[in-house]
Design a protein around this motif. Structure first.
Motif, mmCIF file in Angstrom:
data_model
loop_
_atom_site.group_PDB
_atom_site.id
_atom_site.type_symbol
_atom_site.label_atom_id
_atom_site.label_comp_id
_atom_site.label_asym_id
_atom_site.label_seq_id
_atom_site.Cartn_x
_atom_site.Cartn_y
_atom_site.Cartn_z
ATOM 1 N N PHE A 1 -11.139 2.115 -16.079
ATOM 2 C CA PHE A 1 -11.669 1.775 -14.748
ATOM 3 C C PHE A 1 -10.549 1.279 -13.825
ATOM 4 O O PHE A 1 -10.463 1.655 -12.640
ATOM 5 N N ALA A 2 -9.653 0.439 -14.386
ATOM 6 C CA ALA A 2 -8.527 -0.051 -13.591
ATOM 7 C C ALA A 2 -7.591 1.096 -13.217
ATOM 8 O O ALA A 2 -7.052 1.136 -12.102
ATOM 9 N N ALA A 3 -7.384 2.059 -14.152
ATOM 10 C CA ALA A 3 -6.537 3.216 -13.847
ATOM 11 C C ALA A 3 -7.134 4.048 -12.727
ATOM 12 O O ALA A 3 -6.415 4.526 -11.835
ATOM 13 N N ALA A 4 -8.448 4.228 -12.746
ATOM 14 C CA ALA A 4 -9.105 5.003 -11.689
ATOM 15 C C ALA A 4 -8.980 4.294 -10.337
ATOM 16 O O ALA A 4 -8.749 4.927 -9.298
ATOM 17 N N HIS B 1 0.844 -1.189 0.000
ATOM 18 C CA HIS B 1 0.000 0.000 0.000
ATOM 19 C C HIS B 1 0.883 1.245 0.000
ATOM 20 O O HIS B 1 0.883 2.044 0.927
ATOM 21 N N LEU B 2 1.640 1.419 -1.095
ATOM 22 C CA LEU B 2 2.645 2.471 -1.196
ATOM 23 C C LEU B 2 2.273 3.410 -2.338
ATOM 24 O O LEU B 2 2.102 2.988 -3.479
ATOM 25 N N ARG B 3 2.150 4.677 -2.022
ATOM 26 C CA ARG B 3 1.708 5.662 -3.004
ATOM 27 C C ARG B 3 2.650 5.731 -4.196
ATOM 28 O O ARG B 3 2.220 5.811 -5.354
ATOM 29 N N ALA B 4 3.946 5.722 -3.971
ATOM 30 C CA ALA B 4 4.914 5.853 -5.056
ATOM 31 C C ALA B 4 4.833 4.685 -6.041
ATOM 32 O O ALA B 4 5.248 4.830 -7.200
ATOM 33 N N ALA B 5 4.316 3.528 -5.616
ATOM 34 C CA ALA B 5 4.193 2.387 -6.515
ATOM 35 C C ALA B 5 2.908 2.440 -7.329
ATOM 36 O O ALA B 5 2.890 2.071 -8.510
ATOM 37 N N TRP B 6 1.815 2.910 -6.738
ATOM 38 C CA TRP B 6 0.523 2.879 -7.414
ATOM 39 C C TRP B 6 0.321 4.044 -8.387
ATOM 40 O O TRP B 6 -0.451 3.926 -9.340
ATOM 41 N N MET B 7 0.994 5.162 -8.176
ATOM 42 C CA MET B 7 0.817 6.307 -9.085
ATOM 43 C C MET B 7 1.266 5.999 -10.512
ATOM 44 O O MET B 7 0.523 6.242 -11.468
ATOM 45 N N PRO B 8 2.488 5.454 -10.746
ATOM 46 C CA PRO B 8 2.857 5.099 -12.128
ATOM 47 C C PRO B 8 1.981 4.000 -12.716
ATOM 48 O O PRO B 8 1.756 3.972 -13.927
ATOM 49 N N VAL B 9 1.480 3.076 -11.865
ATOM 50 C CA VAL B 9 0.581 2.033 -12.362
ATOM 51 C C VAL B 9 -0.689 2.665 -12.931
ATOM 52 O O VAL B 9 -1.158 2.309 -14.020
ATOM 53 N N ALA B 10 -1.252 3.627 -12.202
ATOM 54 C CA ALA B 10 -2.450 4.315 -12.686
ATOM 55 C C ALA B 10 -2.166 5.056 -13.985
ATOM 56 O O ALA B 10 -2.996 5.044 -14.923
ATOM 57 N N ALA B 11 -0.990 5.694 -14.098
ATOM 58 C CA ALA B 11 -0.648 6.443 -15.307
ATOM 59 C C ALA B 11 -0.519 5.512 -16.513
ATOM 60 O O ALA B 11 -1.042 5.799 -17.598
ATOM 61 N N VAL B 12 0.178 4.375 -16.348
ATOM 62 C CA VAL B 12 0.377 3.443 -17.455
ATOM 63 C C VAL B 12 -0.955 2.849 -17.910
ATOM 64 O O VAL B 12 -1.239 2.758 -19.118
ATOM 65 N N LEU B 13 -1.802 2.441 -16.964
ATOM 66 C CA LEU B 13 -3.110 1.891 -17.339
ATOM 67 C C LEU B 13 -3.962 2.935 -18.054
ATOM 68 O O LEU B 13 -4.692 2.614 -19.013
ATOM 69 N N GLY B 14 -3.877 4.190 -17.622
ATOM 70 C CA GLY B 14 -4.632 5.251 -18.294
ATOM 71 C C GLY B 14 -4.168 5.467 -19.725
ATOM 72 O O GLY B 14 -4.986 5.659 -20.638
#
Length: 700
Positions: A311-314, A283-296
């Motif tokens: 939806f997955a990016a959101a 549950h680490l912010r620095a890991a999930w932010m790039p994941v959201a960007a790539v999925l978007g």
């Protein structure tokens, strides 16, 4: 009558519980040779699935592998149970399969029809994929992990046992705790050794599933066509459906047990179950932010199913918004009085608060960044040893030593630590986390290669050696100490030395409240009616400053009541109470049946010091030469006694005791000075040295 029958009832219950497992194993063996009704077969198949799910859930919620130490035995029993079901179901399929899909029970029929879905080839391929996943991926990986874990655990076992012995010899562990630690080390080695073999059960079970499926299909088709006159198509459809259903009913629980095996052998000991531990660490912010960007970005590419990806990016962005910013940041708060580990402050300068500049911790340990691995997540070995030290000092001194705050300090060199009592630095030194401290013994004849230092606790010559030199050091009669034990032992010495600084009016009030539970009249009559709280605090501090335990608080309060009418100061009261409290100190230093080693003063020297005391009131007015001679002679005598394994005390005239103790404290802080009136009449004594004489007295 009722009371008399309770033990018998409890014993009967225990006997029945003990008989459950042997009877269950006998039932499993009977299933292999006796035909089972279809109803019982369905019931046992459901029980098999239930058992596998329970084992998997227990594996997931175990904090460490040893929490489920019965897993290898339970895995063997579950495997035999499943194979017995395979034998029983094979007998039913081959003997009654020609009657239709219900021949082997509803469970086998349901699993077969659900997977085949009208296509025999699909059913065979799905079953084959499940078996491949079980054997090639999960079972093979778990077997390799088990093998490596068993090898490393067995290799590390002698080192762990020696570390426990070193901690026991250093006084960091009690004998009961040491025995428990040794038993845990042995249990850990046995567990991983058993798991290395248990993995073979799982692999063999999966291979048996393939063979049983082939036997059921081939044998069923032959029996159906040759004995019961079925066509090849009917026989194939009926027996393949029953065989795959039978295989799946056994293979799915086998897959669950394989997953449980992999979870157990890859489990790392922690204070959280696996789900909580993984959730906390990912549950680490620095890991999930790039994941959201790539999925978007993928969702915006033409031709991609944008709805699903966006939806997955959101969802990933929402997790990042609520995520933690630091991997080492936890929400756990320590209870008061516990030893805690805190990271260095990283607040901006404009956000400074009074808490940033005022550290109210009674005892704090500051460590350089190179020593952070010794603390580790949740405290690690260092906090465990410090907690043991606090418990030991608390029992010896008679009050609860406050918790130690451990903080990393980036201003310190990487391997340096600093111990503070209140705001005052009381000790500091350097340790090397990748090395071990070797202290030569009486039989040591070899000089080890390494970093030569002085032991911070006792000032002994020592050397920091590399791990591969451990056997060489122990063979040459060196005592090898872990880095965290060096810090903890140093802390122990400072806690004893500065115990008086760790107790205040609030702590004394807690001690009095505890005493009031058993002696309420005594406490209410003395404090604060006869003796104020601050006077009691002063008396206890004076006693602790000379290592006198205050555990017998009832006698102290009774003594204060008798002294209350004499208009004495707190130091005078403490001096008057010493004779009845000194036995508590002596019994910690020397066993009750062993003669107490004493160091005495030459009568001429003692008379000279008494005259010096009269001239200087409560102090000693002696010339430099005599002071140096006295300190040097006493230091040599005490060191010689320590080398013989004895802890000697200096005995002087009662009138001289307090003045001489105050004089020696800056030079020999560990020296114990007793008055002749403080020696218990029942203790045997042994004079091992006498200080003074004409040759040691300066000319006058």
């Amino acid at each position: 009558m009722t009371a008399a029958t309770l033990p018998a009832s409890g014993g009967l219950k225990a006997q029945l519980a003990g008989l459950a497992l042997p009877l269950g194993v006998l039932v499993i063996i009977a299933m292999m040779v006796m035909p089972l009704p279809v109803v019982l077969l369905d019931l046992f198949f459901v029980a098999n699935i239930l058992l596998s799910l329970v084992i998997l859930m227990v594996a997931l919620y175990s904090y460490r592998p040893l929490d489920f130490s019965s897993f290898p035995s339970l895995l063997l029993i579950a495997t035999i149970f499943r194979l017995a079901l395979n034998v029983a179901s094979t007998r039913v399929v081959l003997t009654e399969g020609h009657t239709g899909h219900d021949a082997a029970g509803k469970v086998i029929k349901a699993f077969g029809e659900f997977v085949i879905a009208g296509n025999i080839v699909v059913g065979i391929l799905v079953f084959s994929i499940l078996v491949i996943i079980n054997i090639v991926v999960i079972t093979k990986g778990a077997s390799r992990v088990s093998e490596v874990s068993a090898r490393f655990t067995l290799d590390a076992m002698p080192g762990k046992q020696m570390a426990i012995d070193a901690d026991l010899n250093a006084g960091l562990l009690t004998p009961d705790t040491a025995r428990a630690r040794r038993a845990e080390v042995a249990a850990e080695a046995d567990f991983y050794g058993s798991m290395d073999g248990a993995g073979k059960f799982v692999k063999g079970d999966a291979m048996a599933g393939i063979l049983i499926l082939a036997i059921n299909i081939i044998g069923g088709i032959l029996i159906g066509t040759l004995q019961h006159g079925l066509t090849m198509a009917d026989a194939s459809h009926t027996y393949v459906l029953l065989s795959i259903g039978d295989g799946l009913v056994a293979q799915i629980p086998a897959l669950l047990l394989s997953i449980a095996t992999a979870i157990i052998v890859t489990r790392v000991s922690s204070s959280h179950d696996m789900g909580s531990l993984i959730a906390k660490q990912i549950h680490l912010r620095a890991a999930w932010m790039p994941v959201a960007a790539v999925l978007g970005i993928i969702g915006l590419v033409p031709g991609m199913p944008s709805g699903v990806f966006l939806f997955a990016a959101a969802a990933a962005a929402a997790i990042a918004w609520f995520g933690r910013t630091d991997l080492n940041n936890t929400d756990d708060s320590a209870a008061p009085g516990t030893d805690t580990v805190e990271p260095a402050d990283a607040k901006p300068s404009e956000g400074i608060t009074p808490d940033d500049v005022a550290d109210h911790a009674p005892v704090s340990l500051q460590i350089g960044y190179g020593l952070i691995p010794l603390a580790g997540e949740g405290g690690g070995a260092l906090v465990t040893r410090i907690t043991a030290i606090r418990r030991e000092v608390s029992k010896a001194m008679g009050f609860v030593v406050p918790g130690v705050r451990i903080r990393d300090d980036l201003t310190l060199p990487p391997n340096q630590y600093r111990i503070r009592v209140g705001q005052v630095i009381r000790g500091e030194d350097v340790v090397y986390p990748d090395r071990k401290l070797a202290i030569p013994g009486a039989g040591s004849a070899r000089k080890l290669k390494g970093i030569e230092v002085k032991d911070p606790s006792f000032g002994l010559d020592a050397v920091w050696i590399l791990p591969h030199q451990l056997a060489e050091a122990e063979a040459d009669d060196h005592v090898v100490v872990e880095p965290e034990s060096v810090i903890a032992t140093h802390l122990s010495q400072l806690l004893y030395k500065h115990a008086a600084d760790l107790i205040g009016p609030d702590d004394v009030q807690v001690l009095l409240d505890t005493l009031a539970r058993v002696s309420p009249t005594l406490v209410n009559a003395v404090v604060p009616k006869l003796v104020p709280l601050h006077t009691v605090t002063g008396v206890l501090r004076t006693l602790l400053s000379e290592r006198i335990p205050i555990g017998d608080l009832r006698r102290i309060v009774e003594g204060l009541a008798e002294l209350s009418g004499r208009n004495l100061s707190a130091p005078d009261m403490a001096e008057a109470l010493r004779p009845m409290l000194v036995p508590l100190l002596l019994q910690q230093m020397t066993p009750i049946n062993t003669p107490m080693p004493l160091v005495t003063l030459d009568p001429e020297l003692e008379q000279l010091l008494l005259r010096a005391r009269r001239q200087g009131d409560e102090g000693l007015t002696i010339d430099t030469g005599l002071a140096q001679t006295l300190v040097k002679s006493l230091s040599d005598a005490l060191e010689e006694a320590t080398g013989q394994g004895k802890q000697a005390v200096l005995i002087v005239a009662s009138q001289l005791r307090r003045s001489l103790a105050a004089f020696l404290r800056p030079h020999l802080p560990d020296a114990i000075v007793l008055g002749i009136n403080e020696l218990p009449e029942t203790r045997r004594v042994e004079v091992i040295a006498s200080i003074g004489g004409q040759s040691q007295l300066p000319s006058r």
